[in-house]
Every structure is written in C-alpha cells, then in structure tokens.
Design a protein around this motif. Structure first.
Motif, PDB file in Angstrom:
ATOM      1  N   PHE A 107       0.841  -1.200   0.000  1.00  0.00           N
ATOM      2  CA  PHE A 107       0.000   0.000   0.000  1.00  0.00           C
ATOM      3  C   PHE A 107       0.876   1.250   0.000  1.00  0.00           C
ATOM      4  N   ASP A 108       0.326   2.273  -0.629  1.00  0.00           N
ATOM      5  CA  ASP A 108       1.038   3.557  -0.671  1.00  0.00           C
ATOM      6  C   ASP A 108       0.803   4.291   0.636  1.00  0.00           C
ATOM      7  N   ALA A 109       1.419   3.777   1.677  1.00  0.00           N
ATOM      8  CA  ALA A 109       1.264   4.378   3.004  1.00  0.00           C
ATOM      9  C   ALA A 109       2.499   4.041   3.820  1.00  0.00           C
ATOM     10  N   HIS A 116      -3.681   7.287   6.964  1.00  0.00           N
ATOM     11  CA  HIS A 116      -3.024   7.962   5.851  1.00  0.00           C
ATOM     12  C   HIS A 116      -3.906   7.812   4.608  1.00  0.00           C
ATOM     13  N   ASN A 117      -4.053   8.920   3.877  1.00  0.00           N
ATOM     14  CA  ASN A 117      -4.888   8.914   2.666  1.00  0.00           C
ATOM     15  C   ASN A 117      -4.012   8.991   1.431  1.00  0.00           C
ATOM     16  N   ASN A 118      -4.390   8.191   0.427  1.00  0.00           N
ATOM     17  CA  ASN A 118      -3.820   8.382  -0.903  1.00  0.00           C
ATOM     18  C   ASN A 118      -4.953   8.741  -1.862  1.00  0.00           C
ATOM     19  N   ASP A 119      -4.717   8.613  -3.139  1.00  0.00           N
ATOM     20  CA  ASP A 119      -5.731   9.060  -4.102  1.00  0.00           C
ATOM     21  C   ASP A 119      -7.012   8.236  -4.055  1.00  0.00           C
ATOM     22  N   HIS A 120      -6.949   6.983  -3.683  1.00  0.00           N
ATOM     23  CA  HIS A 120      -8.113   6.111  -3.774  1.00  0.00           C
ATOM     24  C   HIS A 120      -8.489   5.445  -2.458  1.00  0.00           C
ATOM     25  N   GLN A 121      -7.613   5.483  -1.466  1.00  0.00           N
ATOM     26  CA  GLN A 121      -7.854   4.715  -0.256  1.00  0.00           C
ATOM     27  C   GLN A 121      -7.551   5.547   0.986  1.00  0.00           C
ATOM     28  N   ARG A 122      -8.172   5.075   2.073  1.00  0.00           N
ATOM     29  CA  ARG A 122      -7.806   5.573   3.394  1.00  0.00           C
ATOM     30  C   ARG A 122      -7.273   4.357   4.158  1.00  0.00           C
TER      31      ARG A 122
END
Length: 444
Positions: A107-109, A116-122
């Motif tokens: 995950f991008d976290a 942490h939030n990215n473009d599509h997920q929390r």
C-alpha cells in the motif's frame, strides 16, 4: 395568449420554491453531517478491524512457527469484493500476508501507526509491540462517497412527491384563506345604481376590512350623487309637466282660432314641438323611477292582466285604435315577482317604440306564450346588427325619421333587469325576413 396575473399562482410558486430551497439546503447540511459521521464510523471500524486481525495473525504465525519471510500468504475468502482489504508487512515493507482482494504491491502508506490517505484509499496502520509486523487495513474512498451519495438520493426522492403535494396543499389552503376576498368581490360586483346597500364587513378578516370600509364610503358618495341626480331629473320632469301642458293647450287653442296660413302652420309646428317636449319630460320621469329601482317586488302578481289593460288603452285611443294586436296563447298566465307599475312602464315603452318606428301600414303584435315570454313585433326594414347592439343605450336611436327621445328601450331594459329578467332585441323578427322584435323573459 398572455395569462392574467394571479395572486394564488404567485403564492403557490413562491411558497413551493421557498420550501424546495430550504429542503435542498437542509439536504446539503445533512450531507455534510453524514459525511463527518460516516468518516468517524468507518475509521472506528477500520481501526478496530486492524487491531483484531493483527492479534489473530500474530497468534496464528506463532502457533505454526513458520517464518513469514519465506513468501507471501494470501487469505482466501468467498467474498468477490471486499470493502476492507489488508496487508501484513514486515519492518522492511515487504508484504507477508494479504487478503485476496488486496493489491500484491505494498500500500502507498508509510509504516507508521495511524491513518493515511492516498488518491483512492484511506489506510490505517497498526504495529506489533516489537514493530516487527505492521497491519495495514485499506478502505476505498469510493465506498464512503457511495454511502453519502445514496443517503443524499434518499433525501431527494421525497421531493418528487412533496412538490405536487405541497402545490395542492398550498392551493387548498389559499383557496380557503382567500375565500373572504372572493366573497367581497361578489358583493362589490352586485353593486349598481339599483343596489347601493353598504357591504357587511363584520365577518371579514382585519386585512381586508379597510377595503370594505373604503367601498362603503364610495357607495355612500355614489348614493348621494345618484339621489341628487334622480331628484333633479324627477323634479325637473314633474315641474315641466304643468307649464308644458298649459303651453300646449294655449297653442292648440291658438291654432284653432287662426285661419289657414303661415301663422297657423307655425302654431301647429309649435304644438308638435310641445308634444315632443312633454313626451321627453315623461320619459325623464320614468328614467328617474327606473334608476330608483322600482322593478323588484316581494309580492307575486299576474302581469297578464296589466298587459291586457295596456293593450285595451291603446285600443280606446283614437290615434292608435286598430294598430295593436294582442295574441295570447290559450291559458297563458304571467305570475311574477315584479312591480305592476314598473311592468306597465316597460310594456308601454316597447309598444310605443313599435308604433313610432315600425311600418305604419302594419299593426304591432303583442304576444304572450305559455312559458311567459312576451314578444312585441313590428314591421319595417331589418336593422343592422351593429346598430341593434346600441339601441339599449340612453339617447341612442336607430336610423329613423320618427320622433322620439332614445330613452324608451333603455328604460325598459333597466327595469326588466331589476326584475331579474332579460330584454332581447331581434331584427329581423323571429320567423320573419324583416321587422323588429323585442322579447321579454321574466323569471318565474
């Protein structure tokens, strides 16, 4: 065609629009509150899920005594689409365990406890006590937006029913609220020179009572003006009767004493003028009585007797003998709520009009049918429809060389209206190609 302005239409539009605007504003505020509450609810569920799963996975790994670095394990579940996906990562960031719907890529976290939030997920990250394993649970932001969107649509759907229901309810309420205005309008519409009674304003709402008071003040002024006009007309006509009659008698005597010649011709012309003046004075007197509202009566009378008497008067007069035919249907009666003197004025004016302006070689016909319709018919050329429509107006005369004041039909129409009936003028006469017909219908 342009529609007339309507208070009801404007109020319905304004109130419905205001309600819809407030409803939409409430939905907007509600969406903001729901979004905040949904975020709190989802975050709490996401955090609790991460903590529970981490404890279970650590315990499972300890029991198996397996190294998690040997490969990536996939937890297979029957769900085709997971709302929450997770990955278990080691301290180097490698994925050692993931759900079947989770991405194989990390995950991008960052590996830091918290959200942490990215473009599509929390993503929420939880770690073991020794920071050897990290549990990251991801929730798609689209899921949250979908929940808010569906809630908003649910709030908007009632507007489909609420708008027409509100229009109907507002129309119904306004109809009842504006009923006193409609009552006042009808009361005002009944006022004319024959009905100048004050408007009852006791039962009216306080908002329109000033209108009723203003109308009553106006009616009082009109009553005073009309009474003054009637008194002047009646007094003038009455006072003129005696001197006109005296002057006519003296002129007639003078004409008899003069021998044939220019002087006698002038005396006869003066006599004719005085006769016309006397007839005008009589018409003015009748007009003042008609304006005073003499037609209505609360007692029923057989007007056919009055009609027979009037026709017999014309038959006894040497100047009109044989010029009026009375043709009643067998058994015809005319019992009506009307003043007999007023009815006499009407019939005398109609018969006089027929004798003056009709064909002098043909008698006028007065008929009464079983339905109570009175017809006065005379011969002569047909009258144009444009001229026919104006004959009921005061001092309006058709194309004729006969003497007259132009008041007879106006007086008759006024009195018949006071009786609740109608005076209809036809030319050519019914079932004829020429002539003139005056038809009187009085309500039973």
């Amino acid at each position: 065609m342009r529609r007339e302005p309507s208070i009801t239409r404007r109020l319905i539009l304004a109130l419905t629009s205001t309600m819809v605007i407030f409803w939409l504003a409430a939905i907007g505020l509600g969406i903001q509150v729901m979004q905040h509450e949904f975020d709190e609810l989802f975050d709490s569920a996401q955090q609790e899920t991460a903590q529970r799963l981490l404890a279970l996975i650590v315990d499972d790994l300890n029991q198996r005594a397996e190294t998690y670095a040997s490969g990536v394990a996939i937890l297979n579940t029957p769900a085709s689409r997971e709302y929450l996906t997770y990955q278990v990562r080691d301290k180097d960031g490698n994925v050692v365990l993931r759900s079947n719907d989770a991405s194989p890529e990390p995950f991008d976290a960052p590996l830091v406890r918290g959200f942490h939030n990215n473009d599509h997920q929390r993503i929420y990250t939880e770690a073991t006590a020794d920071d050897a394993l990290f549990m990251q649970v991801a929730d798609r932001l689209g899921n949250r937006r979908e929940a808010v969107r569906e809630s908003a649509v649910t709030l908007l759907l009632p507007l489909i029913v609420l708008i027409p229901a509100s229009i109907f309810a507002i129309w119904l309420i306004l109809g009842r609220a504006l009923k006193p205005i409609e009552t006042l309008r009808r009361d005002i519409a009944t006022k004319d020179s024959g009905n100048m009674a004050a408007i009852e304003g006791d039962g009216l709402p306080k908002e329109i009572k000033p209108i009723a008071r203003s109308v009553n003040l106006l009616l009082a002024r009109l009553r005073s003006a009309l009474e003054a006009e009637r008194e002047f007309t009646a007094n003038s006509a009455h006072e003129l009767r005696t001197p006109i009659a005296g002057a006519l008698a003296q002129t007639q005597r003078l004409a008899e004493e003069l021998s044939a010649g220019a002087a006698r011709t002038r005396a006869l012309q003066v006599e004719s003028s005085l006769v016309d003046l006397g007839r005008l004075a009589e018409k003015l007197l009748q007009l003042s009585r008609a304006e005073a509202g003499i037609g209505a009566s609360d007692k029923a009378a057989d007007l056919s007797k009055v009609l027979e008497m009037i026709v017999s008067d014309y038959e006894r007069d040497s100047r009109t003998k044989g010029r009026v035919n009375y043709v009643p249907d067998a058994g015809a009666t005319l019992v009506r709520y009307a003043d007999m003197d007023a009815f006499g004025i009407v019939m005398r004016n109609l018969i006089e009009n027929a004798l003056l302006h009709g064909d002098q070689d043909r008698p006028a016909t007065v008929s009464l049918d079983k339905a109570g319709t009175i017809r006065v018919v005379n011969g002569g050329p047909a009258i144009r429809e444009a001229d026919l429509a104006g004959l009921k107006k005061r001092f309006r005369r058709g194309t004729t060389s006969a003497s007259g004041s132009g008041l007879g039909l106006a007086i008759a129409d006024r009195i018949v209206a006071q009786m609740g009936g109608t005076l209809e003028l036809l030319s050519p006469a019914s079932d004829e190609t020429s002539g003139f017909e005056a038809k009187v219908n009085l309500p039973a």
